[in-house]
Write a protein that holds these residues in place. Structure first.
Motif, mmCIF file in Angstrom:
data_model
loop_
_atom_site.group_PDB
_atom_site.id
_atom_site.type_symbol
_atom_site.label_atom_id
_atom_site.label_comp_id
_atom_site.label_asym_id
_atom_site.label_seq_id
_atom_site.Cartn_x
_atom_site.Cartn_y
_atom_site.Cartn_z
ATOM 1 N N GLU A 44 0.840 -1.202 0.000
ATOM 2 C CA GLU A 44 0.000 0.000 0.000
ATOM 3 C C GLU A 44 0.878 1.256 0.000
ATOM 4 O O GLU A 44 0.958 1.993 0.990
ATOM 5 C CB GLU A 44 -0.993 -0.058 1.167
ATOM 6 N N ASP A 45 1.508 1.470 -1.152
ATOM 7 C CA ASP A 45 2.412 2.609 -1.307
ATOM 8 C C ASP A 45 1.705 3.738 -2.066
ATOM 9 O O ASP A 45 2.230 4.323 -3.001
ATOM 10 C CB ASP A 45 3.684 2.168 -2.052
ATOM 11 N N LEU A 46 0.490 4.018 -1.593
ATOM 12 C CA LEU A 46 -0.388 4.982 -2.260
ATOM 13 C C LEU A 46 0.139 6.409 -2.122
ATOM 14 O O LEU A 46 0.045 7.207 -3.038
ATOM 15 C CB LEU A 46 -1.753 4.860 -1.565
ATOM 16 N N ASP A 47 0.654 6.695 -0.947
ATOM 17 C CA ASP A 47 1.057 8.063 -0.634
ATOM 18 C C ASP A 47 2.566 8.191 -0.822
ATOM 19 O O ASP A 47 3.337 7.696 -0.015
ATOM 20 C CB ASP A 47 0.677 8.347 0.829
ATOM 21 N N PRO A 48 2.991 8.893 -1.893
ATOM 22 C CA PRO A 48 4.429 8.942 -2.163
ATOM 23 C C PRO A 48 5.219 9.573 -1.015
ATOM 24 O O PRO A 48 6.374 9.247 -0.801
ATOM 25 C CB PRO A 48 4.535 9.789 -3.436
ATOM 26 N N ARG A 49 4.540 10.448 -0.241
ATOM 27 C CA ARG A 49 5.282 11.132 0.833
ATOM 28 C C ARG A 49 5.536 10.246 2.046
ATOM 29 O O ARG A 49 6.386 10.540 2.864
ATOM 30 C CB ARG A 49 4.518 12.382 1.281
ATOM 31 N N TRP A 65 11.751 -14.406 5.866
ATOM 32 C CA TRP A 65 12.415 -14.875 7.100
ATOM 33 C C TRP A 65 11.384 -15.487 8.062
ATOM 34 O O TRP A 65 11.622 -16.493 8.702
ATOM 35 C CB TRP A 65 13.129 -13.682 7.749
ATOM 36 N N LEU A 66 10.203 -14.859 8.109
ATOM 37 C CA LEU A 66 9.150 -15.343 9.013
ATOM 38 C C LEU A 66 8.504 -16.637 8.520
ATOM 39 O O LEU A 66 7.823 -17.331 9.260
ATOM 40 C CB LEU A 66 8.053 -14.270 9.152
ATOM 41 N N GLY A 67 8.683 -16.941 7.230
ATOM 42 C CA GLY A 67 8.043 -18.126 6.652
ATOM 43 C C GLY A 67 6.590 -17.858 6.274
ATOM 44 O O GLY A 67 5.786 -18.784 6.152
ATOM 45 N N LEU A 68 6.258 -16.585 6.057
ATOM 46 C CA LEU A 68 4.883 -16.231 5.660
ATOM 47 C C LEU A 68 4.883 -16.008 4.149
ATOM 48 O O LEU A 68 5.283 -14.947 3.674
ATOM 49 C CB LEU A 68 4.418 -14.977 6.401
ATOM 50 N N ASP A 69 4.462 -17.016 3.415
ATOM 51 C CA ASP A 69 4.504 -16.907 1.957
ATOM 52 C C ASP A 69 3.166 -16.411 1.412
ATOM 53 O O ASP A 69 2.187 -16.309 2.148
ATOM 54 C CB ASP A 69 4.867 -18.263 1.333
ATOM 55 N N TRP A 70 3.139 -16.108 0.137
ATOM 56 C CA TRP A 70 1.901 -15.632 -0.494
ATOM 57 C C TRP A 70 1.772 -16.256 -1.861
ATOM 58 O O TRP A 70 2.728 -16.829 -2.388
ATOM 59 C CB TRP A 70 1.871 -14.096 -0.550
ATOM 60 N N ASP A 71 0.576 -16.202 -2.422
ATOM 61 C CA ASP A 71 0.292 -16.906 -3.678
ATOM 62 C C ASP A 71 0.168 -15.970 -4.869
ATOM 63 O O ASP A 71 0.210 -16.407 -6.013
ATOM 64 C CB ASP A 71 -1.015 -17.703 -3.536
ATOM 65 N N GLU A 72 -0.050 -14.697 -4.597
ATOM 66 C CA GLU A 72 -0.297 -13.761 -5.702
ATOM 67 C C GLU A 72 0.241 -12.391 -5.312
ATOM 68 O O GLU A 72 0.102 -11.980 -4.162
ATOM 69 C CB GLU A 72 -1.809 -13.679 -5.900
ATOM 70 N N GLY A 73 0.827 -11.696 -6.256
ATOM 71 C CA GLY A 73 1.410 -10.385 -5.984
ATOM 72 C C GLY A 73 2.921 -10.520 -5.802
ATOM 73 O O GLY A 73 3.473 -11.577 -6.114
ATOM 74 N N PRO A 74 3.608 -9.515 -5.278
ATOM 75 C CA PRO A 74 3.014 -8.296 -4.746
ATOM 76 C C PRO A 74 2.453 -7.371 -5.824
ATOM 77 O O PRO A 74 3.043 -7.198 -6.876
ATOM 78 C CB PRO A 74 4.192 -7.608 -4.026
ATOM 79 N N TYR A 75 1.283 -6.816 -5.493
ATOM 80 C CA TYR A 75 0.722 -5.716 -6.274
ATOM 81 C C TYR A 75 1.138 -4.422 -5.585
ATOM 82 O O TYR A 75 1.299 -4.404 -4.366
ATOM 83 C CB TYR A 75 -0.805 -5.791 -6.293
ATOM 84 N N TYR A 76 1.288 -3.369 -6.371
ATOM 85 C CA TYR A 76 1.688 -2.074 -5.818
ATOM 86 C C TYR A 76 0.584 -1.061 -6.086
ATOM 87 O O TYR A 76 0.236 -0.833 -7.246
ATOM 88 C CB TYR A 76 2.998 -1.619 -6.460
ATOM 89 N N GLN A 77 0.074 -0.449 -5.028
ATOM 90 C CA GLN A 77 -0.992 0.550 -5.237
ATOM 91 C C GLN A 77 -0.508 1.717 -6.083
ATOM 92 O O GLN A 77 -1.289 2.315 -6.813
ATOM 93 C CB GLN A 77 -1.513 1.056 -3.884
ATOM 94 N N SER A 78 0.785 2.033 -5.999
ATOM 95 C CA SER A 78 1.314 3.164 -6.773
ATOM 96 C C SER A 78 1.174 2.932 -8.281
ATOM 97 O O SER A 78 1.264 3.871 -9.061
ATOM 98 C CB SER A 78 2.785 3.398 -6.416
ATOM 99 N N GLU A 79 0.927 1.670 -8.691
ATOM 100 C CA GLU A 79 0.805 1.382 -10.132
ATOM 101 C C GLU A 79 -0.647 1.224 -10.563
ATOM 102 O O GLU A 79 -0.923 0.827 -11.683
ATOM 103 C CB GLU A 79 1.568 0.089 -10.457
#
Ligand code: GLU
Length: 313
Positions: A44-49, A65-79
């Motif tokens: 959630e990099d919506l706000d450039p500031r 490192w934590l072992g928390l994986d994901w299946d899709e993304g990362p998506y970037y809100q800035s895009e």
């Protein structure tokens, strides 16, 4: 088993993750993995500031490192600005929004009632501007865009939902937030709109996040209704507080992952302590994330805590 759960972890890369962010990420991950579902990662990099260079790279590395994986993304809100603009246009075309010229100082000075949690409600200063007044002001001042919420006695503004952790909740938009921002005067879309559009377009049906966002949920549900989106299930997990009741924040450097990783060879000690706060591990037990999957259930989390849990640094 519940199938087709699609959850997400949606961090704002404004600094290093701290124990509280890790707890919310762990709960979102467990909510999905225990149901055999799919996890989306959205930055959630919506706000450039508000961005810190390096924060996103460290965040992805910390999740690994934590072992928390994901299946899709990362998506970037800035895009993704175009999908937010489209949703904003839909609301504008239906006459549900109005331009707001109030400066920060004016918002501060306006005497408006306060919501039950002390947040000032928007006083409605720009609600009734005529088209001429709007045109005249728009020549010299940037404006934000607000969404008009139903009057206090209109049932459309009473939003009820059943939270997996906090139980049944009802919020009345006119009393809890008033007309709220969907676009800021610097052109950046408001979090409330972006999060609703993203959750819908990404097929998210289970939103797990910290209890500090419980108060945003009614606004988000209202936006979903206006935009014709499905409502996800919500689980607002307890905030971590220090033994003296103070909320843990990014300022507690000893709880950020930079410090923790400098001292701990692996994530097991931290994960054990976080899991123990909601009864998923014994005090002092060290665990890997996968070991928690079969112990996890929303009933267990709910039985242990609602708004906050004490976390000993
Ligand atoms: N980006 C928000 C945060 O890091 C979370 C938004 C959400 O989960 O809805 O606090």
């Amino acid at each position: 088993m519940e199938h087709n759960v699609v959850g997400r972890f949606a961090p704002t890369p404004s600094g290093r993750m701290h124990a509280g962010n890790v707890f919310a990420a762990l709960m979102a991950w467990l909510g999905v993995r225990a149901a055999g579902g799919r996890l989306v990662l959205r930055i959630e990099d919506l706000d450039p500031r508000a961005q810190r260079p390096e924060a996103t790279r460290l965040l992805l590395d910390d999740l690994g490192w934590l072992g928390l994986d994901w299946d899709e993304g990362p998506y970037y809100q800035s895009e993704r600005a175009d999908v937010y603009v489209q949703a904003l246009h839909t609301l504008e075309e239906r006459g549900l929004t109005y331009p707001c010229f109030c400066t920060r100082a004016e918002l501060h000075a306006a005497t408006a009632p306060h919501a039950s949690d002390g947040t000032p409600l928007y006083a409605g200063t720009c609600r009734g501007l005529t088209p001429d007044e709007v045109a005249q002001r728009a020549r010299t001042r940037p404006f934000a865009t607000r969404l008009r919420v139903p009057e206090e006695d209109d049932p459309a503004g009473r939003i009820a939902f059943d939270d997996l952790v906090c139980g049944p909740h009802t919020q009345t938009l006119a009393c809890d937030c008033g007309d709220f921002l969907v676009r800021r005067s610097d052109g950046v879309m408001a979090y409330q709109l972006a999060v609703v559009v993203d959750d819908a377009l990404m097929g998210i049906n289970q939103v797990v996040r910290g209890n500090d966002l419980l108060g945003s949920t009614a606004r988000q549900i209202y936006l979903q209704e206006l935009l014709g989106y499905e409502r996800p299930t919500y689980a607002h997990v307890p905030l971590l507080v220090a033994p003296d009741g103070r909320r843990l924040s990014k300022r507690d450097r000893d709880l950020d992952l930079g410090e923790i990783r400098a001292h701990d060879a692996g994530p097991e000690r931290l994960l054990g302590r976080l899991a123990a706060t909601v009864g998923l591990a014994e005090p002092g037990e060290q665990v890997r994330a996968e070991q928690l999957v079969e112990r996890f259930s929303w009933e267990r989390v709910r039985a242990c805590a609602r708004e906050s849990v004490v976390f000993q640094a």
